[in-house]
Design an enzyme around this catalytic site. Structure first.
Site, PDB file in Angstrom:
ATOM      1  N   LEU A 106       0.658  -1.263   0.025  1.00  0.00           N
ATOM      2  CA  LEU A 106      -0.506  -0.248   0.187  1.00  0.00           C
ATOM      3  C   LEU A 106       1.158   0.917   0.428  1.00  0.00           C
ATOM      4  O   LEU A 106       0.233   2.027   0.897  1.00  0.00           O
ATOM      5  CB  LEU A 106      -0.825   0.097   1.387  1.00  0.00           C
ATOM      6  CG  LEU A 106      -1.358  -1.394   1.226  1.00  0.00           C
ATOM      7  CD1 LEU A 106      -2.756  -1.182   2.524  1.00  0.00           C
ATOM      8  CD2 LEU A 106      -3.064  -1.496   0.154  1.00  0.00           C
ATOM      9  N   ASP A 145       5.241  -5.968   2.183  1.00  0.00           N
ATOM     10  CA  ASP A 145       6.815  -5.573   1.114  1.00  0.00           C
ATOM     11  C   ASP A 145       7.255  -6.454   0.799  1.00  0.00           C
ATOM     12  O   ASP A 145       7.801  -7.646   1.579  1.00  0.00           O
ATOM     13  CB  ASP A 145       7.754  -4.886   2.440  1.00  0.00           C
ATOM     14  CG  ASP A 145       8.249  -4.037   1.444  1.00  0.00           C
ATOM     15  OD1 ASP A 145       9.015  -4.423   0.247  1.00  0.00           O
ATOM     16  OD2 ASP A 145       8.688  -2.617   1.808  1.00  0.00           O
ATOM     17  N   SER A 189       9.010  -0.864 -19.465  1.00  0.00           N
ATOM     18  CA  SER A 189       9.231  -0.135 -20.413  1.00  0.00           C
ATOM     19  C   SER A 189       9.541   0.370 -21.354  1.00  0.00           C
ATOM     20  O   SER A 189      11.010  -0.387 -21.372  1.00  0.00           O
ATOM     21  CB  SER A 189       9.068   1.122 -18.429  1.00  0.00           C
ATOM     22  OG  SER A 189       9.295   1.766 -18.981  1.00  0.00           O
ATOM     23  N   TYR A 220      15.657   5.251 -12.091  1.00  0.00           N
ATOM     24  CA  TYR A 220      14.576   4.083 -12.121  1.00  0.00           C
ATOM     25  C   TYR A 220      13.984   3.551 -13.709  1.00  0.00           C
ATOM     26  O   TYR A 220      14.439   2.184 -13.239  1.00  0.00           O
ATOM     27  CB  TYR A 220      13.018   5.370 -12.182  1.00  0.00           C
ATOM     28  CG  TYR A 220      11.644   4.777 -13.498  1.00  0.00           C
ATOM     29  CD1 TYR A 220      11.642   3.571 -12.403  1.00  0.00           C
ATOM     30  CD2 TYR A 220      11.144   4.569 -14.393  1.00  0.00           C
ATOM     31  CE1 TYR A 220      10.234   2.865 -12.545  1.00  0.00           C
ATOM     32  CE2 TYR A 220      10.206   3.977 -14.835  1.00  0.00           C
ATOM     33  CZ  TYR A 220       9.441   2.782 -13.989  1.00  0.00           C
ATOM     34  OH  TYR A 220       8.880   2.355 -14.964  1.00  0.00           O
ATOM     35  N   LYS A 280      14.619  -0.539 -14.685  1.00  0.00           N
ATOM     36  CA  LYS A 280      13.975  -1.816 -14.952  1.00  0.00           C
ATOM     37  C   LYS A 280      14.858  -2.742 -16.278  1.00  0.00           C
ATOM     38  O   LYS A 280      14.589  -3.554 -16.632  1.00  0.00           O
ATOM     39  CB  LYS A 280      13.201  -0.764 -16.336  1.00  0.00           C
ATOM     40  CG  LYS A 280      11.589  -0.074 -15.366  1.00  0.00           C
ATOM     41  CD  LYS A 280      10.117  -1.377 -14.763  1.00  0.00           C
ATOM     42  CE  LYS A 280       9.502  -0.986 -13.938  1.00  0.00           C
ATOM     43  NZ  LYS A 280       9.271  -1.646 -12.856  1.00  0.00           N
TER      44      LYS A 280
END
Ligand code: NAD
Ligand code: UFG
Length: 337
Positions: free
Chosen positions: A33, A58, A125, A149, A153
């Site tokens: 969350l 987690d 991505s 980031y 990936k």
């Protein structure tokens, strides 16, 4: 057949859960969350009429993850969505990104190895592609990432490829998403980022409901048809269907091995195309001003969607108008009181 979703209460995971459940798979979700709300779980159940397993854990907590595999020894496949995804934040907090996005994958692969789970689909991505003069981008084009980031990936892709190389009976499907926008037709699931959005469609939606004054269009001197940046926007429900198709492939062909697919529409739209279509379908709600270029942005980026169509039968069917309409519907339902 049971499918484990990491990050399954997030934007893409929740839409995918609905489509995967509707195809008759069982779904177990793990999510901490950190970027989603627990209410999404009930929405998924309500939209599908199906029960869904859920663990608030987690994925970087290996013991907690092991418990999930112990309690669900029949996990057929994992779809690994969990991760942080904001480019700017990753530049400011690189370790946070490397830790979360890498350790989660290491833990998952260890558990898959130990509990004999043979299929994983990974959320990659378009950001892994090196800048290219040639469009559309094909899966074989050179790769390079320009921020932490993007590097998570790319590194994850390498980790998964190396894992598959020695676990030949494991199927690894890397899905390179282009720009997902839009929301579920019900208006009950969608994207609702905290704070001021960085991405185009969430920003436009907040202007449309009056939470922000106007859109800043970042640059109108790009080498594109109208000078504004061009991207391959794909409806999140189409994207979700891409995961269903990937799952169906490993069910049908247990010796799939390693596969890499772009998930895009193959069509590029400019920022002004998006604003104009949004205003056409929702009423004249979004004002814009031309602003300076955003550092790091490129002229255009769109997918070749040929391989996914040929090998898994994936084809995006929703229009830009559908994307604009559903994004706004969801935003209206979530308007701050
Ligand atoms: P999201 O933030 O809405 O969903 C990610 C979910 O993972 C959230 O619910 C979050 O709470 C959860 N999560 C994060 N770290 C976790 C951890 N360690 N343990 C358990 N749960 C964790 O993001 P999204 O847009 O749905 O993206 C899903 C995936 O797709 C991400 O890996 C993202 O990098 C990738 N992706 C997204 C886009 C995009 O534009 N949305 C584009 C390309 C790739
Ligand atoms: N844009 C604006 N104004 C805004 C926001 C965006 O003009 O307020 C423009 C951008 O300059 C760009 C286009 O809208 O031309 C799309 O921008 P987004 O931020 O929505 O998307 P990006 O293509 O820049 O980035 C997305 C994801 C990244 C991912 C990248 C490549 O957000 O996480 O695609 O896959 F790395």
């Amino acid at each position: 057949m049971k499918v484990l979703f990491t990050g399954g209460l997030g934007y893409i995971g929740s839409h995918t859960a609905v489509e995967v459940l509707n195809e008759g798979f069982d779904v177990v979700i793990v999510d901490n969350l950190s970027n989603s709300k627990i209410g999404v779980l009930d929405t998924i159940k309500k939209l599908t009429g199906k029960d869904v397993g859920f663990y608030q854990i987690d994925v970087c907590d290996k013991d907690a993850l092991e418990k999930v595999f112990q309690e669900n020894p029949d996990i057929f496949a994992v779809i690994h969505f969990a991760g942080y995804k904001a480019v700017g934040e990753s530049v400011r907090e690189p370790l946070m990104y490397y830790e979360n996005n890498m350790i989660s994958t290491f833990n998952l692969l260890r558990m898959m190895e130990k509990y004999n789970c043979k299929n994983i689909i990974f959320s990659s991505s378009a950001t892994v592609y090196a800048q290219s003069e040639i469009m559309p981008l094909e899966e074989t084009f050179p790769l390079a990432a320009t921020n932490p980031y993007g590097r998570t990936k790319l590194f994850n892709e390498h980790v998964l490829i190396d894992y598959q190389n020695v676990h030949k009976d494991t199927n690894v499907i890397l899905l390179r998403y282009f720009n997902p926008i839009g929301a579920h037709d019900s208006g009950l699931l969608g994207e609702d980022p905290n704070g001021i959005p960085n991405n185009l469609m969430p920003y436009i939606c907040k202007v449309a409901v009056g939470e922000l004054d106007h859109l800043n269009v970042f640059g109108n001197d790009y080498k594109t048809k109208d000078g504004t940046g061009v991207r391959d926007y794909i409806h999140v429900v189409d994207l979700a269907d891409g995961h269903v198709k990937a799952l169906q492939k490993v069910v049908r062909e247990p010796e799939t091995g390693l596969k890499i697919y772009n998930l895009g529409t193959g069509v590029g739209y400019s920022v002004l195309d998006i604003v104009n279509t949004f205003n056409e379908v929702n009423g004249d709600l979004v004002k814009y001003e031309i602003a300076a270029r955003r550092p790091g942005d490129i002229d255009e980026c769109y997918a070749s969607s040929k391989l996914a169509e040929e090998e898994i039968g994936f084809k995006a069917t929703k229009t830009l108008a559908d994307m604009c309409r559903s994004s706004y519907e969801y935003q209206k339902n979530n308007k701050k009181k």
